[in-house]
Write an enzyme that holds these catalytic residues in place. Structure first.
Site: not given
Ligand code: NAG
Ligand code: NAG
Ligand code: NAG
Ligand code: NAG
Ligand code: NAG
Ligand code: NAG
Ligand code: NAG
Ligand code: NAG
Ligand code: NAG
Ligand code: NAG
Ligand code: NAG
Ligand code: NAG
Length: 475
Positions: A231-233
């Site tokens: 998601h954030d990577s």
């Protein structure tokens, strides 16, 4: 007033999902010494091991483990060596679709067979008269749990959880690793009012304990944290997590035995402008050996993961997406084993499920309806049984009879939307007493103010009463 805030938040999250915000550029950092080991990075201590009843034998498998990664187009996963390696261990489903955007409605769909009009990632909850897959599993005495990486303690109900950044060594601010929107065990009102339910909303230190004590349940949902799930990577980061977490567990008989099915999938694709096809592999010792390293192009959706479970254990159904022909196709070999007839869809017959926020439902501020009953509670599902009905369900309220109102235009907010994001602290039975426990020291951990651990905001029963009366006024 309030509605404008949630509208604005909705737009922000939509934009970031579309543009694919990749915040973490660092390379993968193992959050624990090993996938079956407790970690101080997870903060919350384990609160005992699960107590499950006797194993209920399934027709095809005795355990299913759902592992969900985030926001990736089919091709982007399929071209990475880490995911190719996983696919070689199982059957690649190359016509598997998420049901809408953004994240939360897909996680909701995986456990409720519907997303009730939801088109955002806000703090919504589902009342007690609405069945979930968990009720259906309980009815069949099949044990279940969600395991949420970096959730601070069992039964946690807050919107998210932040802690020191373990990925970027030079980071100075806490990082949000756990989010409620990715946790299907957190959406029901019962998650905060029923201790037997709350104890099954577990974290990764609980996973380590349950794994080692051989108390993992028969149905599992695994949510890696916000960097491990891509998601954030990046998808490469999540591929490295998969290498580190899943591959060793495949060789652990307490996780994967010859009656275990593992479903690795994604919540949704990344590009809203394309249909919502997601990379999905079924593997594990419970997969028929002849299917290993093959591809199955049958049309499946997140609802298939429910109907397959119903077929396997001969369970009742939800009367929602799990009985919707085509979208509820049962994994082919399980369909064969249980006598279920799939309706395969190909080419132009495949519906577009890249549609967001256009559906009537209690969770759509623009087209808000009452919570509705299934269209037909006598419908026979993949388990060969009718709909499971819970107390308090008014069967006359169905999707066909509800009349939507525009709450946004009326400047009002659904009683099922906790815009404060903090109703949960008012719930008395939260497991662990709403205190995070420091995994290293065993004493109370300090939570940041963001976690809302000390504030009591909205009382659920009050919400329910307000909900019924305000909806009555509106309709
Ligand atoms: C993934 O692992 C490979 C092999 O160790 C490494 O070269 C690569 O930098 C890693 N990528 C990420 C994003 O962690
Ligand atoms: C999977 O099949 C491909 C070609 O069909 C083959 O090259 C590969 O070795 C197989 N992998 C496994 C793990 O069986
Ligand atoms: C950490 O340091 C690296 C190298 O100087 C830099 O690229 C990165 O942006 C820094 N990260 C943060 C969160 O400050
Ligand atoms: C599955 O595993 C059990 C327990 O280890 C064993 O008794 C059984 O023979 C195995 N079945 C097959 C088909 O391999
Ligand atoms: C959904 O995908 C189709 C097919 O790729 C595309 O034509 C359509 O514009 C997309 N819909 C939205 C709302 O982006
Ligand atoms: C479904 O259709 C696809 C595409 O024609 C095909 O490859 C697949 O085998 C079909 N599945 C079944 C179970 O008929
Ligand atoms: C379910 O319960 C909620 C909350 O009490 C109520 O608003 C809704 O009308 C009920 N729906 C049905 C179908 O019974
Ligand atoms: C229930 O009926 C509505 C229309 O009234 C329809 O859109 C929906 O697909 C139906 N649901 C199922 C599970 O058949
Ligand atoms: C609901 O009301 C808002 C604000 O007035 C408006 O922007 C929106 O288009 C309306 N939606 C529908 C479906 O009527
Ligand atoms: C975490 O929750 C707080 C409180 O609701 C909210 O303000 C914040 O935006 C959330 N952060 C993330 C990353 O979800
Ligand atoms: C574990 O949960 C029980 C409630 O089931 C609670 O009383 C106890 O304080 C919890 N222990 C820890 C260490 O969180
Ligand atoms: C847990 O305890 C360790 C050791 O005292 C400390 O370094 C860490 O900050 C604590 N974590 C939390 C979340 O309080």
């Amino acid at each position: 007033m309030k509605s404008f805030t949630s509208l604005a938040l909705g737009l922000v999250s939509l934009t970031s999902a579309v543009s694919g915000t990749a915040i973490v550029r660092d390379s993968f950092k193992a959050p624990a010494p090993g996938p079956g080991q407790a970690s101080s990075i997870y903060n919350g201590a384990n609160n005992g091991t699960l107590k499950n009843g006797p194993i209920v034998p399934g027709k095809s498998f005795d355990r299913i483990i759902n592992i969900w990664l985030e926001n990736t187009d089919f091709e982007d996963a399929a071209t990475l060596s880490q995911f190719q390696k996983v696919a070689e261990q199982g059957v690649l489903f190359d016509s598997y679709y998420a049901v809408t955007h953004p994240s939360e409605p897909n996680y909701m769909a995986s456990a409720f067979g519907d997303f009730f009009g939801l088109g955002d990632d806000d703090f919504w909850y589902i009342p007690n008269n609405i069945t979930s897959l968990f009720d259906v599993l309980n009815d069949g005495k099949v044990s279940w749990a969600c395991y949420e990486e970096n959730m601070p303690f069992t039964g946690y109900q807050q919107f998210n959880y932040s802690q020191p950044n373990y990925v970027s060594s030079n980071a100075t601010k806490p990082y949000t690793y756990y989010v409620r929107k990715h946790n299907p065990c957190a959406f029901a009102q019962e998650a905060g009012t029923n201790a037997d339910y709350a104890i099954r909303n577990r974290n990764f230190n609980d996973f380590a304990a349950d794994l080692n004590a051989s108390t993992l349940p028969q149905w599992m949902f695994i949510t890696p944290n916000m960097v491990d799930d891509a998601h954030d990577s990046t998808i490469q980061y999540a591929g490295n997590w998969t290498d580190w977490w899943l591959l060793p567990l495949l060789d652990n008989p307490k996780f994967n035995d010859n009656r275990t099915l593992i479903l690795l999938t994604f919540d949704e694709n990344e590009d809203y402008g394309e249909n919502n096809r997601i990379f999905t592999v079924a593997l594990g010792g419970g997969l028929p050996a002849n299917l290993k390293n093959t591809t199955d192009s049958t049309y499946y959706t997140h609802y298939s993961s429910i109907s397959t479970v119903e077929a396997n254990w001969g369970l009742k159904n939800l009367g929602r997406g799990d009985v919707q022909k085509g979208m509820n196709n049962v994994f082919d070999w399980v369909a064969t084993a249980t006598g279920f007839k799939n309706e395969n869809l190909t080419g132009d017959a495949i519906p577009f499920t890249n549609l967001t926020g256009i559906f009537n439902g209690p969770f759509n501020p623009d087209q808000t309806t009452l919570f509705y009953a299934p269209n037909d509670t006598n419908v026979i599902g993949a388990g060969g049984q009718a709909v499971l009905v819970k107390d308090g369900l008014d069967k006359s309220i169905t999707l066909a009879t509800v009349k939507p109102v525009n709450m946004t235009a009326m400047h009002t907010v659904s009683p099922f939307d906790s815009i404060s994001h903090e109703y949960a602290t008012a719930n008395p039975v939260a497991v662990g007493g709403n205190r995070a426990v420091n995994a290293t020291t065993g004493s109370a951990a300090s939570l940041s103010s963001k976690d809302g651990a000390s504030s009591i905001v909205i009382n659920l029963s009050l919400l329910a009463v307000v909900g019924v009366s305000s909806m009555a006024v509106l309709l």
